[in-house]
Motif scaffolding. Sequence first.
Motif, PDB file in Angstrom:
ATOM      1  N   TRP A   1       0.818  -1.225   0.000  1.00  0.00           N
ATOM      2  CA  TRP A   1       0.000   0.000   0.000  1.00  0.00           C
ATOM      3  C   TRP A   1       0.847   1.269   0.000  1.00  0.00           C
ATOM      4  O   TRP A   1       0.331   2.349  -0.224  1.00  0.00           O
ATOM      5  CB  TRP A   1      -0.893   0.029   1.233  1.00  0.00           C
ATOM      6  N   LYS A   2       2.111   1.116   0.326  1.00  0.00           N
ATOM      7  CA  LYS A   2       2.994   2.285   0.491  1.00  0.00           C
ATOM      8  C   LYS A   2       2.382   3.259   1.512  1.00  0.00           C
ATOM      9  O   LYS A   2       1.682   2.811   2.421  1.00  0.00           O
ATOM     10  CB  LYS A   2       3.252   2.974  -0.851  1.00  0.00           C
ATOM     11  N   MET A   3       2.570   4.567   1.334  1.00  0.00           N
ATOM     12  CA  MET A   3       2.048   5.504   2.340  1.00  0.00           C
ATOM     13  C   MET A   3       0.650   5.992   1.912  1.00  0.00           C
ATOM     14  O   MET A   3       0.412   7.182   1.700  1.00  0.00           O
ATOM     15  CB  MET A   3       3.006   6.688   2.514  1.00  0.00           C
TER      16      MET A   3
ATOM     17  N   GLY B   1      14.139  -3.704   1.517  1.00  0.00           N
ATOM     18  CA  GLY B   1      14.921  -3.310   0.348  1.00  0.00           C
ATOM     19  C   GLY B   1      14.100  -2.811  -0.820  1.00  0.00           C
ATOM     20  O   GLY B   1      14.561  -2.855  -1.975  1.00  0.00           O
ATOM     21  N   HIS B   2      12.885  -2.316  -0.550  1.00  0.00           N
ATOM     22  CA  HIS B   2      12.117  -1.720  -1.647  1.00  0.00           C
ATOM     23  C   HIS B   2      12.951  -0.591  -2.248  1.00  0.00           C
ATOM     24  O   HIS B   2      13.661   0.121  -1.522  1.00  0.00           O
ATOM     25  CB  HIS B   2      10.769  -1.196  -1.130  1.00  0.00           C
ATOM     26  N   SER B   3      12.842  -0.398  -3.545  1.00  0.00           N
ATOM     27  CA  SER B   3      13.700   0.609  -4.197  1.00  0.00           C
ATOM     28  C   SER B   3      13.460   2.010  -3.643  1.00  0.00           C
ATOM     29  O   SER B   3      14.367   2.849  -3.649  1.00  0.00           O
ATOM     30  CB  SER B   3      13.477   0.595  -5.710  1.00  0.00           C
TER      31      SER B   3
ATOM     32  N   TYR C   1      11.607  -9.194  -7.932  1.00  0.00           N
ATOM     33  CA  TYR C   1      12.318  -8.396  -8.939  1.00  0.00           C
ATOM     34  C   TYR C   1      11.429  -7.223  -9.311  1.00  0.00           C
ATOM     35  O   TYR C   1      10.333  -7.405  -9.849  1.00  0.00           O
ATOM     36  CB  TYR C   1      12.642  -9.234 -10.183  1.00  0.00           C
ATOM     37  N   GLU C   2      11.910  -6.026  -8.982  1.00  0.00           N
ATOM     38  CA  GLU C   2      11.144  -4.814  -9.282  1.00  0.00           C
ATOM     39  C   GLU C   2      12.034  -3.828 -10.036  1.00  0.00           C
ATOM     40  O   GLU C   2      12.797  -3.076  -9.411  1.00  0.00           O
ATOM     41  CB  GLU C   2      10.657  -4.172  -7.980  1.00  0.00           C
ATOM     42  N   PRO C   3      11.962  -3.839 -11.375  1.00  0.00           N
ATOM     43  CA  PRO C   3      12.744  -2.840 -12.105  1.00  0.00           C
ATOM     44  C   PRO C   3      12.278  -1.439 -11.695  1.00  0.00           C
ATOM     45  O   PRO C   3      11.077  -1.142 -11.759  1.00  0.00           O
ATOM     46  CB  PRO C   3      12.422  -3.143 -13.572  1.00  0.00           C
TER      47      PRO C   3
ATOM     48  N   TRP D   1      12.441   1.355 -13.003  1.00  0.00           N
ATOM     49  CA  TRP D   1      11.811   2.126 -14.088  1.00  0.00           C
ATOM     50  C   TRP D   1      10.371   1.692 -14.351  1.00  0.00           C
ATOM     51  O   TRP D   1       9.652   2.354 -15.096  1.00  0.00           O
ATOM     52  CB  TRP D   1      12.643   2.006 -15.367  1.00  0.00           C
ATOM     53  N   ALA D   2       9.946   0.592 -13.740  1.00  0.00           N
ATOM     54  CA  ALA D   2       8.572   0.112 -13.957  1.00  0.00           C
ATOM     55  C   ALA D   2       7.667   0.378 -12.757  1.00  0.00           C
ATOM     56  O   ALA D   2       6.471   0.123 -12.823  1.00  0.00           O
ATOM     57  CB  ALA D   2       8.600  -1.388 -14.262  1.00  0.00           C
ATOM     58  N   ILE D   3       8.238   0.915 -11.670  1.00  0.00           N
ATOM     59  CA  ILE D   3       7.438   1.090 -10.453  1.00  0.00           C
ATOM     60  C   ILE D   3       6.656   2.395 -10.503  1.00  0.00           C
ATOM     61  O   ILE D   3       7.240   3.481 -10.589  1.00  0.00           O
ATOM     62  CB  ILE D   3       8.331   1.038  -9.195  1.00  0.00           C
ATOM     63  N   GLY D   4       5.347   2.260 -10.496  1.00  0.00           N
ATOM     64  CA  GLY D   4       4.472   3.425 -10.462  1.00  0.00           C
ATOM     65  C   GLY D   4       4.521   4.251 -11.739  1.00  0.00           C
ATOM     66  O   GLY D   4       4.028   5.377 -11.779  1.00  0.00           O
ATOM     67  N   THR D   5       5.112   3.720 -12.785  1.00  0.00           N
ATOM     68  CA  THR D   5       5.270   4.498 -14.021  1.00  0.00           C
ATOM     69  C   THR D   5       4.266   4.095 -15.094  1.00  0.00           C
ATOM     70  O   THR D   5       4.129   4.784 -16.103  1.00  0.00           O
ATOM     71  CB  THR D   5       6.683   4.274 -14.619  1.00  0.00           C
TER      72      THR D   5
ATOM     73  N   GLY E   1       7.438  -7.254  -9.708  1.00  0.00           N
ATOM     74  CA  GLY E   1       6.699  -6.040  -9.336  1.00  0.00           C
ATOM     75  C   GLY E   1       7.068  -4.890 -10.242  1.00  0.00           C
ATOM     76  O   GLY E   1       8.238  -4.743 -10.635  1.00  0.00           O
ATOM     77  N   GLY E   2       6.084  -4.080 -10.589  1.00  0.00           N
ATOM     78  CA  GLY E   2       6.327  -2.923 -11.448  1.00  0.00           C
ATOM     79  C   GLY E   2       5.181  -2.761 -12.409  1.00  0.00           C
ATOM     80  O   GLY E   2       5.148  -3.401 -13.453  1.00  0.00           O
ATOM     81  N   SER E   3       4.193  -1.932 -11.980  1.00  0.00           N
ATOM     82  CA  SER E   3       3.027  -1.640 -12.819  1.00  0.00           C
ATOM     83  C   SER E   3       2.272  -2.897 -13.257  1.00  0.00           C
ATOM     84  O   SER E   3       1.801  -2.972 -14.396  1.00  0.00           O
ATOM     85  CB  SER E   3       3.426  -0.792 -14.030  1.00  0.00           C
ATOM     86  N   VAL E   4       2.156  -3.877 -12.349  1.00  0.00           N
ATOM     87  CA  VAL E   4       1.299  -5.033 -12.643  1.00  0.00           C
ATOM     88  C   VAL E   4      -0.152  -4.587 -12.509  1.00  0.00           C
ATOM     89  O   VAL E   4      -0.533  -3.942 -11.528  1.00  0.00           O
ATOM     90  CB  VAL E   4       1.581  -6.218 -11.687  1.00  0.00           C
TER      91      VAL E   4
ATOM     92  N   GLY F   1       3.278 -11.793  -7.856  1.00  0.00           N
ATOM     93  CA  GLY F   1       3.586 -10.373  -8.008  1.00  0.00           C
ATOM     94  C   GLY F   1       3.599  -9.597  -6.708  1.00  0.00           C
ATOM     95  O   GLY F   1       2.940  -9.964  -5.723  1.00  0.00           O
ATOM     96  N   LEU F   2       4.386  -8.521  -6.719  1.00  0.00           N
ATOM     97  CA  LEU F   2       4.337  -7.517  -5.649  1.00  0.00           C
ATOM     98  C   LEU F   2       3.663  -6.305  -6.293  1.00  0.00           C
ATOM     99  O   LEU F   2       4.165  -5.746  -7.273  1.00  0.00           O
ATOM    100  CB  LEU F   2       5.748  -7.190  -5.147  1.00  0.00           C
ATOM    101  N   ILE F   3       2.516  -5.941  -5.741  1.00  0.00           N
ATOM    102  CA  ILE F   3       1.635  -4.999  -6.424  1.00  0.00           C
ATOM    103  C   ILE F   3       1.536  -3.693  -5.639  1.00  0.00           C
ATOM    104  O   ILE F   3       1.144  -3.713  -4.463  1.00  0.00           O
ATOM    105  CB  ILE F   3       0.211  -5.602  -6.556  1.00  0.00           C
ATOM    106  N   GLY F   4       1.851  -2.578  -6.267  1.00  0.00           N
ATOM    107  CA  GLY F   4       1.739  -1.282  -5.609  1.00  0.00           C
ATOM    108  C   GLY F   4       0.375  -0.656  -5.863  1.00  0.00           C
ATOM    109  O   GLY F   4      -0.621  -0.999  -5.217  1.00  0.00           O
ATOM    110  N   GLY F   5       0.317   0.246  -6.824  1.00  0.00           N
ATOM    111  CA  GLY F   5      -0.899   1.017  -7.098  1.00  0.00           C
ATOM    112  C   GLY F   5      -2.166   0.181  -7.190  1.00  0.00           C
ATOM    113  O   GLY F   5      -3.195   0.537  -6.599  1.00  0.00           O
ATOM    114  N   ALA F   6      -2.109  -0.929  -7.913  1.00  0.00           N
ATOM    115  CA  ALA F   6      -3.329  -1.726  -8.124  1.00  0.00           C
ATOM    116  C   ALA F   6      -3.795  -2.439  -6.858  1.00  0.00           C
ATOM    117  O   ALA F   6      -4.914  -2.951  -6.822  1.00  0.00           O
ATOM    118  CB  ALA F   6      -3.099  -2.735  -9.253  1.00  0.00           C
TER     119      ALA F   6
HETATM  120  C1  PEP Z   1       5.831  -1.406  -5.766  1.00  0.00           C
HETATM  121  O1  PEP Z   1       5.978  -0.299  -5.298  1.00  0.00           O
HETATM  122  O2  PEP Z   1       6.256  -2.399  -5.139  1.00  0.00           O
HETATM  123  C2  PEP Z   1       5.152  -1.537  -7.055  1.00  0.00           C
HETATM  124  C3  PEP Z   1       5.317  -2.622  -7.734  1.00  0.00           C
HETATM  125  O3  PEP Z   1       4.383  -0.470  -7.451  1.00  0.00           O
HETATM  126  P1  PEP Z   1       3.424  -0.382  -8.766  1.00  0.00           P
HETATM  127  O4  PEP Z   1       2.697  -1.678  -8.860  1.00  0.00           O
HETATM  128  O5  PEP Z   1       2.524   0.772  -8.480  1.00  0.00           O
HETATM  129  O6  PEP Z   1       4.334  -0.154  -9.921  1.00  0.00           O
END
Ligand code: PEP
Length: 245
Positions: free
Chosen positions: A10-12, A92-94, A163-165, A167-171, A206-209, A226-231
């Motif tokens: 969920w992040k912050m 170790g989140h980026s 594995y969370e590139p 450049w793909a996180i939240g982009t 993880g990264g914009s899944v 997956g590790l899912i942020g925004g969704a």
């Molecule tokens: C994350 O922050 O771990 C992540 C994967 O974010 P998002 O899914 O929003 O790219």
Amino acid sequence: MRRTMVAGNWKMNGSLETNSELLRALVAAPRAACEVVVCAPFPYLAQARQLLDASAIALGAQDCSVHERGAYTGEVAVGMLAEFGCSHVIVGHSERRAWHGEADAVVAAKAQRALGAGMTPIVCVGETLQQRELGETEAVIGLQLDAVLHLLGARLPELVLAYEPVWAIGTGRTATPEQAQQVHAFIRARAHRHGADADAVRVLYGGSVKPDNAAELFAQPDIDGGLIGGASLNARDFLAIVDAA
Ligand code: PEP
């Protein structure tokens, strides 16, 4: 056989009201075939624990201290997280590496602390866009991984890698399934080289899944969920991703 996992970060984000809505929707859904984890901000762990109580959804935190206890203002110890019912913790989140200067050795030590408290660390690795463009992806991820392998070696199957590139996180820009698979296979091979039972290690992407790209990513042989942020903040999207796993 590795069990697929979908973890929400969920992040912050969140509030008592929105958390309650989201968690009630997740709990009301049919029990998932994969392992599902929700990683909430520290102040909401007690609320989340209560709402998830009768469900199979596990609770996680987004970080932990490298120390056991003591004069570390603002830090949260793994023992405290365990007391609040956390079975998992992201390390170790980026965003922690970038904004809080977390070095590879610190990330590895946090993973060790989590294991010591009986929790499963979800250890994130990943390269920046610049590193990818310079052809440094494997070198960067290799170093991030080696710190964990040197400290925990054969215990690797007890933790989860992600594995969370960067450049793909939240982009909104996702690694293609082939790009992701290539790095996941590299991670597994590296673990194998260090003597870990690499086939038992779960490696999440993880990264914009999103619901529309999850199935294709999860179909890759070395992607174990997956590790899912925004969704993960939207019940319908998160549940669709869980279904895809
Ligand atoms: C994350 O922050 O771990 C992540 C994967 O974010 P998002 O899914 O929003 O790219």
